[in-house]
Every structure is written in structure tokens, then in C-alpha cells.
Design an enzyme around this catalytic site. Structure first.
Site, PDB file in Angstrom:
ATOM      1  N   LYS A 153      -8.677 -14.809 -30.840  1.00  0.00           N
ATOM      2  CA  LYS A 153      -9.480 -15.280 -31.963  1.00  0.00           C
ATOM      3  C   LYS A 153      -8.824 -14.862 -33.277  1.00  0.00           C
ATOM      4  O   LYS A 153      -8.498 -13.685 -33.478  1.00  0.00           O
ATOM      5  CB  LYS A 153     -10.899 -14.697 -31.883  1.00  0.00           C
ATOM      6  CG  LYS A 153     -11.713 -15.175 -30.693  1.00  0.00           C
ATOM      7  CD  LYS A 153     -12.138 -16.619 -30.840  1.00  0.00           C
ATOM      8  CE  LYS A 153     -13.122 -17.010 -29.738  1.00  0.00           C
ATOM      9  NZ  LYS A 153     -13.603 -18.401 -29.911  1.00  0.00           N
ATOM     10  N   LYS A 250     -18.012 -27.862 -24.349  1.00  0.00           N
ATOM     11  CA  LYS A 250     -18.977 -26.786 -24.118  1.00  0.00           C
ATOM     12  C   LYS A 250     -20.237 -27.418 -23.517  1.00  0.00           C
ATOM     13  O   LYS A 250     -20.835 -28.312 -24.124  1.00  0.00           O
ATOM     14  CB  LYS A 250     -19.319 -26.075 -25.432  1.00  0.00           C
ATOM     15  CG  LYS A 250     -18.116 -25.450 -26.151  1.00  0.00           C
ATOM     16  CD  LYS A 250     -17.606 -24.239 -25.412  1.00  0.00           C
ATOM     17  CE  LYS A 250     -16.419 -23.604 -26.137  1.00  0.00           C
ATOM     18  NZ  LYS A 250     -16.721 -23.084 -27.476  1.00  0.00           N
TER      19      LYS A 250
END
EC number: 5.1.1.-
Length: 336
Positions: A153, A250
Site C-alpha cells: 500500500k 470486490k
């Protein structure tokens, strides 16, 4: 069907930070649908970015409880359509859709991947996510969990430094997720350096609606670009085709397995790479994702690995990244 809703507060091993938020716990809703002695389980986690809470999901599901319990489950896709017509949010639909699929597989006596005509023998390896932190902490997290593929990230002023430092400690494949944090010029520049550092692809480099920026980046980028926040629902897939090389699906955002199956098919028709990602779910949600593995190019299903303690048993991910599918039907899930 009998409906039961459960709330769990999942504790994370480490504070999880991305470019826009941090958290130490994750609220999650577990939907349980029971019929003929079998129970199917589904999950949706709360998410501040999409303004979804456990309470908001529970309220809208409870409002149609009677209709759900009176529904004649013959096909999960018909149940999904029914839920859409009732106006539920995709997060709420996801929990119920996953539960319906798990229940359907248990009633049919087959795991979902088998019902869909796929085999569990070949599948992509999940990455393990390293959340934003000090460089020292990120190195520490990486050393704590040796893994063949890391998703890093990013979204700071020191992004390149972070990857350079992490690279000193492993030869594993890197994937980078900026979570909408970069501007086009920065992304173009970083792409060149990140490729030299063994980065496989970049996920969601720019703001979700910065299509002009993505047009420029797509022309100049030397690494594949994967859409996440820019690809939320089925209708977004075709638009992403001209700006990205692949999409990250997702289940919570698109509304469960039913639309995910359609999205996978559409993405492949458009020549896009297909990834499914998680939202820090427990093994309930991860086991549902795992049923799609044979159809995927990439997967991010490390959610349960980031938890201090799990709430269910089902699909297992071993220390060598091997996936063990349980000898059970549906998604193979059972609450602990």
C-alpha cells in the site's frame, strides 16, 4: 428459509493503513440462511469510504426479513435479482448472495467451483498485503510473513523510498496499490522506477473518476494498471477497458458472487486481466472468493490472514501459499 444476522468485530494483527484511512478493527456482518438442515454463510464488512456500516446493512435487510424468509431458493441468481428489486445496497446484497450460494451448494451436495464447471487444481497465488506505516514497520511486517507475492500500500511522499527499502529484504514479487493517491505525472514517473524494482502491476493509481488522467497514464505507463475504485459495479467494466489493463473485483462492492461471475466473463471478453480482492473479511468471505480462483489471473484473498483471530473455518491458506479447499460443499464454510 430462516434468516439470522450476526455482528462480529474482527481484530487486526496490525493497524491497517491505506492512503485515506487507518483502522485496528473491522466490523463485519455475517448472514446465515438455513433450509432443510443446511446453513449457508455470507459476509460483508463495513466500509467508511462507501458509507456502509453494520447498522445500515442490518436495517435494510431486517426491513425485508419476511420476504427473504418466504423466498423459494431454487437459483442464487434469481435470489440476487429479487434482492436488487427490493433496493438493497450492494454490500447487503453481497452478504445474502454469498449465503445463498453457500446454502445452494450444500443443498446440491457440491462445492461452488464444481457447480460452475471449474477445477480447484490450478489457481493463482494470493498476495499478502503490507499496509502503510513507517518504512521500518513495513519491513518488519514483511519479515513477519514470508510470502511469494506482496501487495504494498502506497500513497505518501516517500513511496519510491518505501519500495526501495522493502526490496532490500526480499526477492518476492511486488504489487503496488496507491488507492487513488497519485496524480498522472507522478504515476508515470513512479512506474518507470517501480518496474526496475520488480513491481508486477499498479492498482488504482489515480482518483477513481480521473479518466483524462488515466488516458494519459495508460499511454505512458510501463507497468500494467488495474482498476479498483474505478470499477465498482458491472456497468463500470466496459468503461475501464480503455483505461486499464485489468480490474479488481470486490464482492462487497459489486453485490456478491452472482454479478462477479458475469463481470469475470465480460472482462475476459474485453481482454482485461481479472483479479478478485478482499475487504478484510474473515474466512467466510475469503472462502467465497476462493470458489472463483480457477477463473482468475490474480487474487488478493489475505483478509483472514491479517486477523488476530478468525470466526470461521473453510478454505485454508498454508504458509507456502497453497490453498486447501475443504471437503465440504458450497463455499465450505462453518462458523466457529
Amino acid at each position: 428459509m430462516k434468516l439470522e444476522l450476526k455482528k462480529y468485530v474482527l481484530e487486526l494483527k496490525h493497524t491497517f493503513t491505506i492512503s485515506r484511512e487507518s483502522h485496528d478493527t473491522q466490523d463485519t456482518l455475517i448472514a446465515c440462511l438455513s433450509l432443510e438442515g443446511h446453513t449457508g454463510f455470507g459476509e460483508s464488512t463495513s466500509n467508511p469510504y462507501y458509507k456502509v456500516t453494520f447498522e445500515s446493512m442490518k436495517a435494510e435487510i431486517e426491513a425485508i426479513r419476511t420476504d427473504i424468509e418466504n423466498f423459494d431458493l431454487q437459483d442464487p441468481s434469481e435470489f440476487h435479482l429479487f434482492l436488487k428489486e427490493k433496493g438493497l445496497s450492494n454490500f447487503s446484497i453481497c452478504a445474502l448472495d454469498l449465503a445463498a450460494h453457500d446454502l445452494f451448494g450444500k443443498l446440491k451436495g457440491k462445492p461452488l467451483y464444481e457447480i460452475w464447471g471449474t477445477s480447484s487444481e490450478k489457481y493463482p497465488i494470493t498476495n499478502f498485503t503490507i499496509g502503510l506505516d513507517s518504512v521500518e514497520k513495513m519491513v518488519e511486517k514483511m519479515k513477519e510473513q514470508a510470502w511469494p507475492i506482496y501487495k504494498i500500500k502506497l500513497g505518501t511522499n516517500d513511496d519510491l523510498k518505501i519500495v526501495q527499502e522493502l526490496r532490500k529484504h526480499t526477492n518476492s514479487v511486488f504489487r503496488v496499490d496507491a488507492n487513488c493517491a497519485w496524480e498522472p505525472e507522478k504515476a508515470i514517473e513512479l512506474c518507470r522506477e517501480l518496474k526496475r524494482l520488480g513491481v508486477e502491476f499498479i492498482e488504482q493509481p489515480l482518483h477513481a473518476d480521473n479518466w483524462e488522467g488515466m488516458k494519459l497514464l495508460k499511454k505512458e505507463a510501463v507497468l500494467p494498471l488495474i482498476a479498483d475504485e474505478s470499477c465498482i459495479v458491472e456497468e463500470d467494466v466496459e468503461k475501464c477497458a480503455g483505461y486499464f489493463d485489468g480490474i479488481n473485483i470486490k464482492l462487497t462492492k459489486c453485490g456478491g458472487l452472482t454479478p462477479a461471475l458475469r463481470v469475470i466473463k465480460k472482462a475476459k471478453e474485453l481482454g482485461l486481466k481479472v483479479m478478485v480482492g478482499c475487504m478484510t473479511e474473515s474466512t467466510v468471505g475469503i472462502s467465497a472468493i476462493a470458489q472463483l480462483l480457477p477463473q482468475l489471473d490474480y487474487v488478493d484473498m489475505d483478509g483472514a490472514m491479517l486477523l488476530k483471530g478468525d470466526i470461521a473455518e473453510g478454505v485454508q491458506i498454508l504458509p507456502d501459499a497453497t490453498v486447501i479447499f475443504p471437503q465440504k460443499n458450497g463455499s465450505g464454510v462453518k462458523l466457529l
